[in-house]
Motif scaffolding. Structure first.
Motif, PDB file in Angstrom:
ATOM      1  N   HIS A   1       0.727  -1.070   0.071  1.00  0.00           N
ATOM      2  CA  HIS A   1      -0.113   0.019   0.144  1.00  0.00           C
ATOM      3  C   HIS A   1       0.949   1.124  -0.015  1.00  0.00           C
ATOM      4  CE1 HIS A   1      -4.165  -1.647  -0.193  1.00  0.00           C
ATOM      5  NE2 HIS A   1      -3.362  -2.780   0.532  1.00  0.00           N
TER       6      HIS A   1
ATOM      7  N   TRP B   1      -1.173   7.894   6.620  1.00  0.00           N
ATOM      8  CA  TRP B   1      -1.669   7.268   7.840  1.00  0.00           C
ATOM      9  C   TRP B   1      -0.629   7.720   8.729  1.00  0.00           C
ATOM     10  CZ3 TRP B   1       0.745   3.963  11.115  1.00  0.00           C
ATOM     11  CH2 TRP B   1       0.083   3.562  12.372  1.00  0.00           C
TER      12      TRP B   1
ATOM     13  N   GLU C   1      -5.147   1.558  13.768  1.00  0.00           N
ATOM     14  CA  GLU C   1      -4.385   0.980  12.629  1.00  0.00           C
ATOM     15  C   GLU C   1      -5.334   0.433  11.557  1.00  0.00           C
ATOM     16  OE1 GLU C   1      -2.485  -2.102  14.971  1.00  0.00           O
ATOM     17  OE2 GLU C   1      -0.848  -0.721  15.659  1.00  0.00           O
ATOM     18  N   CYS C   2      -4.671   0.280  10.564  1.00  0.00           N
ATOM     19  CA  CYS C   2      -5.422  -0.305   9.218  1.00  0.00           C
ATOM     20  C   CYS C   2      -6.268  -1.220   9.472  1.00  0.00           C
ATOM     21  CB  CYS C   2      -4.360  -0.604   8.150  1.00  0.00           C
ATOM     22  SG  CYS C   2      -2.652   0.112   7.737  1.00  0.00           S
TER      23      CYS C   2
ATOM     24  N   GLY D   1     -13.544  -1.129   1.563  1.00  0.00           N
ATOM     25  CA  GLY D   1     -13.041   0.012   1.140  1.00  0.00           C
ATOM     26  C   GLY D   1     -13.700   0.986   0.623  1.00  0.00           C
TER      27      GLY D   1
ATOM     28  N   TRP E   1     -19.978   1.928   4.600  1.00  0.00           N
ATOM     29  CA  TRP E   1     -18.543   2.555   5.325  1.00  0.00           C
ATOM     30  C   TRP E   1     -18.673   3.677   4.541  1.00  0.00           C
ATOM     31  CZ3 TRP E   1     -15.092   1.643   8.451  1.00  0.00           C
ATOM     32  CH2 TRP E   1     -13.948   2.086   8.129  1.00  0.00           C
ATOM     33  N   LEU E   2     -18.714   4.248   3.261  1.00  0.00           N
ATOM     34  CA  LEU E   2     -18.493   5.231   2.586  1.00  0.00           C
ATOM     35  C   LEU E   2     -19.261   6.593   3.255  1.00  0.00           C
ATOM     36  CD1 LEU E   2     -17.956   4.439  -1.194  1.00  0.00           C
ATOM     37  CD2 LEU E   2     -15.992   5.262   0.835  1.00  0.00           C
TER      38      LEU E   2
ATOM     39  N   TRP F   1     -12.289   6.475  17.819  1.00  0.00           N
ATOM     40  CA  TRP F   1     -12.597   6.862  16.459  1.00  0.00           C
ATOM     41  C   TRP F   1     -13.310   8.054  16.564  1.00  0.00           C
ATOM     42  CZ3 TRP F   1     -16.448   3.532  12.658  1.00  0.00           C
ATOM     43  CH2 TRP F   1     -15.807   3.717  11.475  1.00  0.00           C
TER      44      TRP F   1
ATOM     45  N   VAL G   1     -11.558   8.917   7.802  1.00  0.00           N
ATOM     46  CA  VAL G   1     -10.696   8.394   6.560  1.00  0.00           C
ATOM     47  C   VAL G   1      -9.233   8.165   7.274  1.00  0.00           C
ATOM     48  CG1 VAL G   1     -10.098   8.008   4.257  1.00  0.00           C
ATOM     49  CG2 VAL G   1     -12.110   9.240   4.860  1.00  0.00           C
ATOM     50  N   GLY G   2      -8.519   7.262   7.123  1.00  0.00           N
ATOM     51  CA  GLY G   2      -7.367   6.911   7.849  1.00  0.00           C
ATOM     52  C   GLY G   2      -6.005   7.389   6.864  1.00  0.00           C
ATOM     53  N   HIS G   3      -6.525   8.095   5.704  1.00  0.00           N
ATOM     54  CA  HIS G   3      -5.246   8.293   4.889  1.00  0.00           C
ATOM     55  C   HIS G   3      -5.867   9.560   3.978  1.00  0.00           C
ATOM     56  CE1 HIS G   3      -7.722   5.365   3.281  1.00  0.00           C
ATOM     57  NE2 HIS G   3      -7.446   4.626   4.104  1.00  0.00           N
TER      58      HIS G   3
ATOM     59  N   PHE H   1      -8.225  11.169   1.444  1.00  0.00           N
ATOM     60  CA  PHE H   1      -9.493  10.820   0.626  1.00  0.00           C
ATOM     61  C   PHE H   1      -9.536  11.649  -0.766  1.00  0.00           C
ATOM     62  CE2 PHE H   1     -13.438  11.972  -0.628  1.00  0.00           C
ATOM     63  CZ  PHE H   1     -14.177  10.848  -0.955  1.00  0.00           C
ATOM     64  N   PRO H   2      -9.709  11.222  -1.656  1.00  0.00           N
ATOM     65  CA  PRO H   2      -9.906   9.573  -1.702  1.00  0.00           C
ATOM     66  C   PRO H   2      -8.496   9.160  -1.895  1.00  0.00           C
ATOM     67  CG  PRO H   2     -10.566  10.834  -3.877  1.00  0.00           C
ATOM     68  CD  PRO H   2     -10.146  11.843  -2.989  1.00  0.00           C
ATOM     69  N   THR H   3      -8.474   7.537  -1.893  1.00  0.00           N
ATOM     70  CA  THR H   3      -7.179   7.275  -1.983  1.00  0.00           C
ATOM     71  C   THR H   3      -7.160   6.073  -3.031  1.00  0.00           C
ATOM     72  OG1 THR H   3      -5.106   6.257  -0.727  1.00  0.00           O
ATOM     73  CG2 THR H   3      -7.477   5.235  -0.289  1.00  0.00           C
TER      74      THR H   3
ATOM     75  N   TYR I   1     -19.117   9.691  -5.214  1.00  0.00           N
ATOM     76  CA  TYR I   1     -17.989   8.989  -5.408  1.00  0.00           C
ATOM     77  C   TYR I   1     -18.054   7.894  -6.302  1.00  0.00           C
ATOM     78  CZ  TYR I   1     -14.137   6.184  -4.323  1.00  0.00           C
ATOM     79  OH  TYR I   1     -12.741   5.255  -4.095  1.00  0.00           O
TER      80      TYR I   1
HETATM   81  C1  HEC Z   1      -9.513   5.527  10.791  1.00  0.00           C
HETATM   82  C2  HEC Z   1     -10.030   4.452   9.863  1.00  0.00           C
HETATM   83  C3  HEC Z   1      -8.964   4.030   8.593  1.00  0.00           C
HETATM   84  C4  HEC Z   1      -7.562   3.759   8.814  1.00  0.00           C
HETATM   85  C5  HEC Z   1      -7.005   3.742  10.032  1.00  0.00           C
HETATM   86  C6  HEC Z   1      -7.270   3.365   7.533  1.00  0.00           C
HETATM   87  N1  HEC Z   1      -8.111   3.307   6.571  1.00  0.00           N
HETATM   88 FE1  HEC Z   1      -8.081   2.964   4.770  1.00  0.00          FE
HETATM   89  N2  HEC Z   1     -10.086   3.805   4.547  1.00  0.00           N
HETATM   90  C7  HEC Z   1     -10.908   4.404   5.477  1.00  0.00           C
HETATM   91  C8  HEC Z   1     -12.172   4.842   4.674  1.00  0.00           C
HETATM   92  C9  HEC Z   1     -13.240   5.528   5.471  1.00  0.00           C
HETATM   93  C10 HEC Z   1     -12.063   4.507   3.422  1.00  0.00           C
HETATM   94  C11 HEC Z   1     -13.002   5.054   2.259  1.00  0.00           C
HETATM   95  C12 HEC Z   1     -12.768   6.356   1.803  1.00  0.00           C
HETATM   96  C13 HEC Z   1     -11.461   6.447   0.851  1.00  0.00           C
HETATM   97  O1  HEC Z   1     -11.314   5.734  -0.252  1.00  0.00           O
HETATM   98  O2  HEC Z   1     -10.558   7.325   0.985  1.00  0.00           O
HETATM   99  C14 HEC Z   1     -10.586   3.732   3.287  1.00  0.00           C
HETATM  100  C15 HEC Z   1     -10.277   3.341   2.041  1.00  0.00           C
HETATM  101  C16 HEC Z   1      -9.139   2.630   1.768  1.00  0.00           C
HETATM  102  C17 HEC Z   1      -8.711   2.063   0.621  1.00  0.00           C
HETATM  103  C18 HEC Z   1      -9.441   2.400  -0.847  1.00  0.00           C
HETATM  104  C19 HEC Z   1     -10.248   1.339  -1.166  1.00  0.00           C
HETATM  105  C20 HEC Z   1     -11.030   1.493  -2.430  1.00  0.00           C
HETATM  106  O3  HEC Z   1     -11.673   0.488  -2.554  1.00  0.00           O
HETATM  107  O4  HEC Z   1     -10.446   2.390  -3.016  1.00  0.00           O
HETATM  108  C21 HEC Z   1      -7.423   1.305   0.690  1.00  0.00           C
HETATM  109  C22 HEC Z   1      -6.650   0.673  -0.252  1.00  0.00           C
HETATM  110  C23 HEC Z   1      -7.308   1.470   2.353  1.00  0.00           C
HETATM  111  N3  HEC Z   1      -8.265   2.343   2.757  1.00  0.00           N
HETATM  112  C24 HEC Z   1      -5.935   1.025   2.830  1.00  0.00           C
HETATM  113  C25 HEC Z   1      -5.499   1.385   4.077  1.00  0.00           C
HETATM  114  C26 HEC Z   1      -4.250   0.914   4.757  1.00  0.00           C
HETATM  115  C27 HEC Z   1      -3.290   0.362   3.878  1.00  0.00           C
HETATM  116  C28 HEC Z   1      -4.485   1.535   5.943  1.00  0.00           C
HETATM  117  C29 HEC Z   1      -3.259   1.904   6.985  1.00  0.00           C
HETATM  118  C30 HEC Z   1      -2.010   2.110   6.418  1.00  0.00           C
HETATM  119  C31 HEC Z   1      -5.518   2.256   6.201  1.00  0.00           C
HETATM  120  N4  HEC Z   1      -6.239   2.242   5.007  1.00  0.00           N
HETATM  121  C32 HEC Z   1      -6.114   2.917   7.343  1.00  0.00           C
HETATM  122  C33 HEC Z   1     -10.611   4.213   6.724  1.00  0.00           C
HETATM  123  C34 HEC Z   1      -9.343   4.060   7.288  1.00  0.00           C
END
Ligand code: HEC
Ligand code: HEC
Ligand code: HEC
Ligand code: HEC
Length: 427
Positions: free
Chosen positions: A115, A138, A154-155, A192, A216-217, A230, A263-265, A267-269, A390
């Protein structure tokens, strides 16, 4: 990619997307057809994740993977040997657990291996470019506060929430809020933002997966075990700023403030050359006539040009847009918009409050035969609605892959909505 640069060049993608066939040696110079060999459909399977033994923070699939030692007769297909193996693995699971359950898997650094993505000279022949990187986002964010381990999210805590379970592997003593007989395991759906691929591939339970993704979204999927650290509310929130009253003909300014809440990183990712998230605004008068609009999707599924959009526009060395995920030609990014955890961005709009509303009302009305009476304009309202939408895949890409007439489009998820009414003063 294989046609342009040779089948071996696709090893770059394979480390993250397709390790089983990569390590089976199928992506080699002599491969004629990358999709006729066994294993290419496996993706990131159970064995891939559970056989990783070491990662570092370079990304691009820099991990050590081992051929796992199998339980006796584990790979037999059917027959009494397989029955015996299944019986033994449940009765004496220690070896199986030792092989497949590692502390490493709990860490975000483990997820980081796949990632955190970049391109370097070997791929694009030019030089280093950063791509998606959930891990470093993150690491530097509010979800990882320094010196406060109890507050770290954490993730896997967001993406693998605890599920009720009677699986022999339920229970865990290593997480502070868990214990050996808690009757739970970690969800392996990795929810995700993907409401498209499971449906497009008609996977079993795609509808349930999509429903969970939508919840989730929108920030509506509860995770009780981390509620205390959270956040509440939508994943990404919207706030509308506009005047309370306006005059007919006056310029009206609107601002939609978008805040990343849960969102943990970024947005969008993910691959932001493919993903699109945008603001859809509509202002109507009391008769439902549209006074102003932005961010609509037309009947061919394209988003109106000029809309406020989160995405990236990578380019090749000639400045052409990378619009087919042709990463091997990418050398830089000419536009990129995403929100860091806890931060906000804003979309601004301006339009004129229609003067005709008042003109029509005061133009006068024929009363009886001789009189024309002008009624003063009583005032009215403008109704403003804004949404954060989205979708997983850009229509240009889908048309390129499936053809313009396929009718295939990625479903649009409405992540957040807000509305307000502006009063139009009378004359
Ligand atoms: C605080 C909660 C939270 C944490 C901690 C978190 N995420 Fe997320 N993640 C989300 C949310 C909410 C979304 C949906 C919004 C977006 O796509 O940005 C998401 C989306 C994603 C997606 C995109 C999925 C897609 O279908 O496009 C990936 C890949 C992902 N996260 C990986 C990770 C990884 C790897 C970590 C740790 C380094 C992590 N996330 C930490 C909340 C979190
Ligand atoms: C993307 C990587 C990934 C994939 C793919 C994956 N796992 Fe896991 N699995 C994990 C992680 C991470 C944990 C550890 C969670 C923890 O300890 O908190 C885990 C934990 C487990 C556990 C321990 C119980 C639990 O859930 O906490 C079992 C059993 C398990 N996985 C089985 C499987 C099976 C079967 C598959 C395929 C259907 C699979 N895993 C696919 C990453 C993965
Ligand atoms: C071996 C590489 C690898 C590891 C390790 C890995 N991932 Fe992934 N992950 C991927 C790939 C590749 C995808 C995209 C799959 C696709 O969409 O085709 C993905 C997709 C995801 C998604 C989006 C799923 C969706 O619905 O599209 C989430 C969320 C996610 N990973 C979280 C995690 C977390 C959390 C961890 C650590 C516990 C982790 N991953 C470990 C390779 C990996
Ligand atoms: C560092 C690991 C990594 C490398 C290298 C990588 N990807 Fe990905 N890719 C991911 C992850 C993780 C996701 C999922 C992110 C998400 O769902 O938002 C993803 C998503 C995608 C998607 C969107 C899939 C979906 O389900 O939405 C496509 C298509 C894709 N990658 C193709 C490629 C190709 C082609 C290459 C090689 C040129 C490549 N990737 C190289 C990690 C990688």
């Amino acid at each position: 990619m294989a046609q342009q640069n040779g089948p071996q060049s696709t090893r770059y993608c394979g480390g993250c997307h397709d390790p089983a066939s990569l390590f089976a040696g199928t992506k080699n110079v002599f491969a004629e057809d990358l999709s006729s060999v066994r294993g290419h459909q496996e993706g990131v399977s159970c064995l891939v994740c559970h056989s990783i033994r070491e990662t570092d923070l370079k990304g691009n699939a820099n991990y050590t993977i081992v051929q796992p030692e199998r339980y006796i007769y584990e790979t037999e297909e059917g027959g009494s040997a397989k029955l015996l193996s299944d019986f033994l693995i449940r009765t004496y699971p220690k070896k199986h657990i030792d092989v497949f359950a590692k502390r490493l898997f709990k860490t975000p650094e483990y997820c980081a291996a796949c990632h955190k993505q970049f391109i370097d000279q070997e791929v694009n022949k030019v030089g280093w470019v950063q791509l998606q990187n959930q891990y470093d986002n993150w690491r530097k964010s509010k979800w990882n506060p320094e010196g406060e381990p109890d507050k770290v999210v954490e993730c896997r805590e967001c993406h693998m929430p605890l599920q009720e379970s009677n699986d022999p592997a339920s229970g865990d003593e290593l997480d502070s809020y868990r214990f050996a007989s808690d009757g739970k395991h970690r969800d392996h759906r990795f929810i995700g933002a993907n409401s498209f691929v499971p449906q497009a591939l008609q996977l079993e339970n795609a509808a349930e997966h999509t429903a969970l993704t939508e919840a989730w979204l929108r920030g509506e999927r509860p995770i009780p075990e981390i509620e205390y650290k959270w956040a509440a509310g939508p994943a990404v929130g919207l706030e509308l700023e506009c005047p309370d009253t306006v005059q007919p003909g006056e310029d009206v300014k609107l601002r939609v403030v978008i805040t990343s809440n849960k969102v943990g990183h970024d947005f969008p990712t993910g691959p932001l050359d493919i993903i699109q998230s945008w603001i859809n605004v509509e202002v109507t008068d009391d008769n439902g006539e549209v006074v102003f609009a932005s961010g609509h999707v037309d009947e061919k599924h394209f988003i109106e040009p000029g809309s406020f959009m989160f995405k990236a526009e990578p380019v090749d060395r000639y400045g052409n847009l990378i619009d087919r995920h042709n990463l091997w030609e990418m050398v830089g990014v000419r536009y990129r918009r995403a929100i860091f955890p806890g931060f906000s961005d804003a979309a601004s709009y301006a339009f004129a409050c229609p003067a005709e509303l008042a003109e029509k009302a005061t133009a006068g009305e024929q009363v009886g035969r001789d009189f024309e009476v002008a009624t003063p304009y009583q005032g009215g309202s403008l109704h403003v609605k804004a949404h954060l939408d989205y979708r997983k895949a850009d229509q240009y890409l889908l048309n390129f892959i499936f053809g313009e007439d396929s009718g295939i489009t990625a479903p649009v998820i409405r992540m957040a909505s807000t509305e307000k009414t502006i009063r139009i003063e009378g004359t």
